[in-house]
Design an enzyme around this catalytic site. Structure first.
Site, mmCIF file in Angstrom:
data_model
loop_
_atom_site.group_PDB
_atom_site.id
_atom_site.type_symbol
_atom_site.label_atom_id
_atom_site.label_comp_id
_atom_site.label_asym_id
_atom_site.label_seq_id
_atom_site.Cartn_x
_atom_site.Cartn_y
_atom_site.Cartn_z
ATOM 1 N N HIS A 1 1.149 -1.244 0.088
ATOM 2 C CA HIS A 1 -0.115 -0.011 0.094
ATOM 3 C C HIS A 1 0.698 1.198 0.205
ATOM 4 C CE1 HIS A 1 0.131 -0.612 4.626
ATOM 5 N NE2 HIS A 1 1.231 0.502 4.437
ATOM 6 N N HIS B 1 -0.727 3.616 10.467
ATOM 7 C CA HIS B 1 0.195 4.620 10.546
ATOM 8 C C HIS B 1 0.614 5.454 11.450
ATOM 9 C CE1 HIS B 1 0.061 2.490 7.302
ATOM 10 N NE2 HIS B 1 1.635 2.166 6.395
ATOM 11 N N GLU C 1 4.403 -4.765 8.254
ATOM 12 C CA GLU C 1 3.302 -5.086 7.631
ATOM 13 C C GLU C 1 2.655 -5.767 7.094
ATOM 14 O OE1 GLU C 1 2.963 0.266 7.146
ATOM 15 O OE2 GLU C 1 3.768 -1.713 5.548
ATOM 16 N N HIS D 1 10.557 -3.150 4.378
ATOM 17 C CA HIS D 1 11.608 -1.416 3.660
ATOM 18 C C HIS D 1 11.099 -0.691 5.538
ATOM 19 C CE1 HIS D 1 6.617 -1.364 4.494
ATOM 20 N NE2 HIS D 1 6.503 0.050 4.309
#
Lengths: 279, 92
Positions: A12, A61, A238, A193
């Site tokens: 996403h 987030h 995630e 990431h």
């Protein structure tokens, strides 16, 4: 009875949503065409299975949840949800419909199954929620969705083993809902990431995660959250949203379609569609 | 397969305690009126959240690592970066 038609899991990364909004999917400058080219097949599959409700598994987030109250697991139980200003300007307002009867049934079933999930009567989605929806329904089709959020912000974090079991408990909850509904899981996040930093893409680990998730998901449970961070970066966590969506499916699944593309800004980008294997 | 197993690392409670005010301030910046208030008078805004001297200095440095060193969580870093002119997405 309600039944699960399958699970879609996808990255996403914010650039995905921005690219869709600007209709630049094929822009060679962005280099994202191989990723977007995988999605017509996903949309075709979604049209075939024709879900009535989506369970959207995502990680907030630092938008809907601050550290003032940070549940391990949360479910949206309201009739509607909104999108959110994430700190860089309010996006055009959107409202998302839900199915509160199913949501509260899930909450009740999870609690009876010893998952003490937090219930949210208000929930604002950040890009973690909206990006995946826009990949599947670029026309913003209204489909009822029930958000399930897992803490990937601050330790202590729920273990991968626990997260897999949450998926199993969600599957059980949906299987016990008396109304005839086709339910699709949509997991969003990952893959490897660390926010704002290049160099954390780990293609080997991402490939391992995608393959193992499909074929031997319980093996993911041997990881600790810190193991995932050590291999896939801080936000590699995630990927655990994918583990939830996998846990809701039976032991044997078929991978309908998948893609891996890097880099999508600073992330290893992935998508995978899974459904129960033909018996 | 080169997978690293590091187990579960101990929590750095001192950092969690120290970083809370800064993270709370970061979260507040999801509201436009708060971003404007921060930009109008950064010192007053930080004082309102009770930031330590070290945290104030870290924000003023605009340096990601300095802010992390006083407990700023990555998810709230993006919001401070945005309001201090660092650009980029507020989260990822």
């Amino acid at each position: 009875m309600a039944r699960i038609v399958g699970s879609v899991a996808t990255s996403h990364t914010p650039i995905i949503g921005k690219t869709i909004a600007k209709k630049r999917e094929n822009d060679p400058e962005l280099g994202l065409k191989p990723f977007f080219d995988a999605f017509p097949r996903v949309r075709e599959w979604v049209a075939e299975v024709d879900p009535d409700v989506v369970v959207l598994v995502y990680n907030d987030h630092g938008v809907n949840f601050s550290l003032e109250n940070r549940p391990a697991f949360a479910i949206g139980t309201a009739p509607t949800f909104t999108n959110a200003d994430e700190g860089n300007g309010a996006p055009p307002p959107r409202t998302f419909q839900s199915d509160p009867h199913l949501a509260w049934h899930i909450a009740q079933s999870l609690i009876e199954d010893e998952f003490d999930i937090a219930t949210c009567q208000e929930m604002a989605f950040d890009h973690g929620g909206t990006t995946a929806l826009d990949l599947l329904w670029p026309d913003h089709k209204v489909i009822p969705l029930i958000p399930v959020e897992i803490n990937a912000v601050q330790p202590p974090l729920p273990t991968p083993r626990r997260i897999f079991k949450l998926g199993q408990a969600l599957g059980k909850a949906i299987g016990s809902y008396p109304k005839d509904l086709k339910v699709m899981f949509l997991a969003t996040g990952g893959l490897s990431h660390t926010i704002g930093i290049g160099g954390y893409i780990n293609e080997e680990f991402d490939a391992y995660c995608m393959e193992t998730l499909a074929n031997n998901p319980i093996e993911i449970a041997r990881f600790t959250s810190d193991d995932i961070v050590a291999n896939g970066g801080e936000q590699g966590l995630e990927f655990l949203t994918w583990v939830v969506a996998r846990g809701a499916l039976p032991d044997k699944v078929d991978v309908v379609t998948s893609v891996y593309h890097k880099p999508i800004s600073h992330t290893g980008g992935g998508m995978m569609v899974m459904e129960a294997a033909e018996r | 397969m080169g997978i690293k197993f590091v187990g579960t690392k101990p929590l750095d409670v001192d950092l969690i305690v120290e970083g809370y005010a800064l993270n709370k301030m970061g979260h507040s910046l999801i509201r436009e009126e708060n971003r404007q208030e921060f930009q109008a008078d950064e010192d007053a805004y930080m004082a309102k959240f009770g930031l330590s001297e070290k945290a104030v200095a870290a924000v003023k440095s605009r340096d990601r690592d300095e802010m992390m060193a006083v407990g700023l969580n990555m998810y709230f870093y993006g919001k401070i970066r945005f309001v201090t002119g660092g650009g980029g997405p507020a989260s990822a």
